[in-house]
Motif scaffolding. Structure first.
Motif, short mmCIF file in Angstrom:
data_model
loop_
_atom_site.label_atom_id
_atom_site.label_comp_id
_atom_site.label_asym_id
_atom_site.label_seq_id
_atom_site.Cartn_x
_atom_site.Cartn_y
_atom_site.Cartn_z
N GLY A 291 46.58 49.68 40.07
CA GLY A 291 46.06 48.35 39.77
C GLY A 291 44.58 48.23 39.99
O GLY A 291 43.78 49.08 39.56
N ILE A 336 43.16 55.14 47.45
CA ILE A 336 42.60 53.81 47.71
C ILE A 336 43.76 52.80 47.69
O ILE A 336 44.52 52.74 46.73
CB ILE A 336 41.57 53.41 46.62
N GLN A 338 44.64 48.70 49.32
CA GLN A 338 44.40 47.56 50.21
C GLN A 338 45.46 47.53 51.31
O GLN A 338 45.16 47.47 52.49
CB GLN A 338 44.44 46.27 49.38
N SER A 339 46.72 47.58 50.89
CA SER A 339 47.82 47.41 51.84
C SER A 339 48.07 48.66 52.68
O SER A 339 48.59 48.57 53.78
CB SER A 339 49.10 47.08 51.07
N THR A 342 51.40 50.97 49.49
CA THR A 342 51.84 51.08 48.10
C THR A 342 52.58 52.41 47.90
O THR A 342 52.01 53.49 48.11
CB THR A 342 50.63 50.97 47.14
N ALA A 389 46.43 38.38 43.77
CA ALA A 389 45.39 39.06 42.99
C ALA A 389 44.30 39.57 43.92
O ALA A 389 43.79 38.83 44.77
CB ALA A 389 44.80 38.09 41.98
N SER A 390 43.96 40.81 43.76
CA SER A 390 42.94 41.41 44.61
C SER A 390 41.56 40.87 44.23
O SER A 390 41.17 40.92 43.06
CB SER A 390 42.99 42.93 44.44
N GLN A 397 36.67 47.60 48.39
CA GLN A 397 37.04 48.97 48.00
C GLN A 397 35.88 49.65 47.27
O GLN A 397 35.54 50.80 47.54
CB GLN A 397 38.26 48.95 47.07
N LYS A 475 43.03 40.76 35.77
CA LYS A 475 43.06 39.47 36.47
C LYS A 475 43.65 38.40 35.55
O LYS A 475 44.47 37.59 35.97
CB LYS A 475 41.64 39.04 36.90
#
Ligand code: M6R
Length: 602
Positions: A291, A336, A338-339, A342, A389-390, A397, A475
């Protein structure tokens, strides 16, 4: 206090704790790993009577240094002292060494704990021994980095001392009671009168009043204000959706991600379990992600290849291990996420490790699985992202990926130290430029409302503008459920130009003036081609780009930057556009249909 912590839980929820002063010279501390419910259960089983007192501090944690655990949860205690901390104490390593040399036993892996012990030492034998407020100031004067700190001392039960530098702290003024919070949601049910504290302000709080000084002890004043938000709005900082708040938090997310990563003229990672020699021996880089994280990796490819001269491939994590990529111990796989949870990215990491490749994780969640399994880690410091949504995690990142590129260039010697320093200085300027974009999004929202009924929107770009186009399209798809596609502008003629019809909105990111030349003029030609076929052009370009302005049906100016860093600016209008279209269509901006924040199944 637990209710206040519940309202702060969106800021961090990997552990929480409280310390209550009982007024007779003792304090009770309870802290627990995991959600606030764990702390509540512990408090319930201890019985509320065992926590008497009218002065207390509490904390919900989002781990930066040290994984989530009871031990690393706040408050941190040293003798009669208890502290809670938000931010990063950048010079914690030398302070920790100093404390250890003095025989102090540190029990956590956090940067925060040093503040508790330093205060305990100051109170015992510092120049202001026994003077709680002066000792707190002495400690604060030794700290570097970004922090909100609140200090309590069991022998001073009616007093709290707090300070802030580059992280939030608001004072709530009640009748015969005073409050402190990272934001007003913490105390809004008790008072609507608040005081904003300035940079490096120290506040001494008692039930019947407060004093604000600077770090030298000179009196200063905060900015009083009345809170007219309701409770729900307060939790979102007054924004309608978390996503809007998170868009606004992007200058801080980028600044915090840079913090502490350039020391003594060198880029430093957070964790490095591979030798410098191994890093020097890397001969190829793969980036794996999903994503938005994948799009941030696409941006990174341009920087890594340019700065290191290493070949760099970017792979959708769910495809990576199924195509038998060529990996060995000289391959660096950058994962990479965020969480950090994944499943596709985690499995890609495991496959890379099984093939002896080295893995570097770029992650926003300390203690999560991907950084645990990686050989090196660079944390993004976007803070908790609630909107599915990131947004701020994405910019963080991209920022961290640039640091990875510079760390590799430094290790391989493809950039001289002064060149690395110059690139870092460019990065340091970005939060200010990002703030300018964040502050000027109203015209973008107006365009969004005008175009909210469109059937389809296209996004074009070249070079790093191409991943930015893909991110803009993602997005819009995920939030507004609108057909959207991103293309490299040069690819148009090879097919997609057939999609252009009268009135079709097409977004284009222009390279900055610095990159003007071939790239700029090629894009100008692409714009002419689509305008000739009826497209409505919405152009994001550097302010003062007068060449492209006449070719734009809508012109969105952004500040000047280098070409490589431009995605940190050009992405933001796309975030605001998608959120506004979604809202105009009546969709839930923070929780789009069918999606989850972390995708933990393959
Ligand atoms: O937690 P991760 O960064 O690994 O998540 C990756 C993607 O699932 C995430 O970026 C997703 O694409 C977002 N919904 C994009 O806004």
């Amino acid at each position: 206090m637990v209710e206040a912590l519940r309202r702060m839980e969106y800021r961090g929820y990997d552990s929480s704790g409280v310390a209550v002063l009982d007024g007779s010279g003792a304090s009770r501390v309870e802290k627990k790993e995991g959600k606030l419910a764990n702390l509540e259960a512990a408090l319930d089983s201890a019985g509320h009577d065992s926590f008497p007192g009218t002065t207390g501090i509490g904390h919900t944690r989002w781990a930066t240094h040290g994984r989530p655990s009871d031990r690393n949860a706040h408050p941190h205690v040293s003798g009669d002292v208890a502290i809670v901390h938000n931010g990063i104490i950048e010079n914690f390593a030398p302070l920790r060494a100093e404390l250890e040399a003095a025989g102090v036993e540190l029990v956590s892996d956090t940067d925060s704990e040093v503040a508790a012990h330093l205060l305990m030492c100051e109170m015992a034998s510092g120049p202001h021994a026994g003077d709680f407020v002066a000792s707190c100031r002495a400690v604060l004067n030794r700290l570097e980095g970004a922090f909100t700190l609140v200090f309590s001392h069991a022998a001073h039960p009616g007093t709290l001392v707090a300070a802030r530098r580059s992280t939030p702290l608001v004072l709530g003024v009640g009748k015969g009671e005073m409050f402190l919070g990272s934001d007003v949601a913490a105390f809004i049910e008790h008072t609507r009168e608040a005081v904003e504290l300035g940079q490096d302000n120290v506040v001494v709080l008692r039930a019947d009043g407060y004093e604000i000084t600077d770090l030298a002890g000179e009196p200063t004043e905060g900015r009083p204000f009345h809170i007219d938000w309701d409770l729900a709005a307060a939790e979102k900082g007054g924004y309608d959706y978390f996503m809007l708040k998170e868009i606004a938090e992007q200058p801080a997310a980028v600044a915090d991600t840079l913090l502490g990563h350039f020391q003594d003229g060198r880029i430093v990672l957070d964790e490095q379990r591979i030798s410098d020699q191994d890093l020097r021996d890397i001969d190829k880089v793969f980036i794996v992600a999903c994503g938005s994280a994948y799009h941030s990796g696409m941006v990174a490819k341009y920087a890594i290849e340019h700065w290191t001269r290493l070949p760099c491939e970017v792979e959708i994590a769910s495809e990576f291990r199924y195509r038998d990529p060529v990996l060995d111990r000289s391959t660096l796989v950058v994962a990479i996420s965020q969480s950090g949870e994944t499943a596709d990215t985690l499995e890609a990491v495991r496959h890379a490790k099984s093939q002896k490749a080295r893995v570097l994780a770029v992650c926003n969640t300390n203690g999560s699985q991907i950084p645990r399994e990686a050989d090196a880690v660079l944390y993004t410091h976007a803070g908790p992202e609630i909107g599915v949504a990131s947004t701020k995690a994405y910019l963080a990142q991209i920022t961290a990926n640039y640091l990875v590129g510079l760390a590799l260039a430094q290790a391989r010697g493809t950039k001289y130290p002064d060149e690395v320093a110059a690139e870092f200085r460019q990065l340091e300027k970005m939060p200010e430029a990002i703030q300018k974009v964040v502050d000027s999004l109203d015209p973008v929202r107006e365009i969004a409302r005008e175009l909210a009924d469109s059937k389809s929107v296209l996004f074009l770009g070249r070079h790093v503008g191409y991943p930015t186009a893909l991110e803009g399209a993602l997005k819009l798809k995920e939030l507004a459920y609108m057909h959207a596609e991103g293309f490299p502008a040069g690819e148009l003629k090879h097919g997609p130009i057939a999609l252009i019809e009268d009135g079709l909105p097409v977004f284009i990111v222009m390279p900055p003036v610095e990159g003007r030349g071939v790239l700029h003029s090629k894009l100008v030609s692409n714009i002419q081609e689509i305008r000739a076929r009826g497209a409505r052009t919405i152009v994001i370009a550097e302010e003062g780009d007068e060449v492209v302005r006449p070719l734009s049906d809508y012109f969105i100016p952004i500040p000047a930057s280098t070409t490589l860093l431009q995605p940190l600016l050009a992405t933001i209008p796309y975030q605001a556009f998608a959120a506004e279209v979604a809202a105009a269509r009546g969709y839930d901006v923070d929780k789009p249909r069918n999606l989850a924040k972390s995708v933990t199944v393959e």
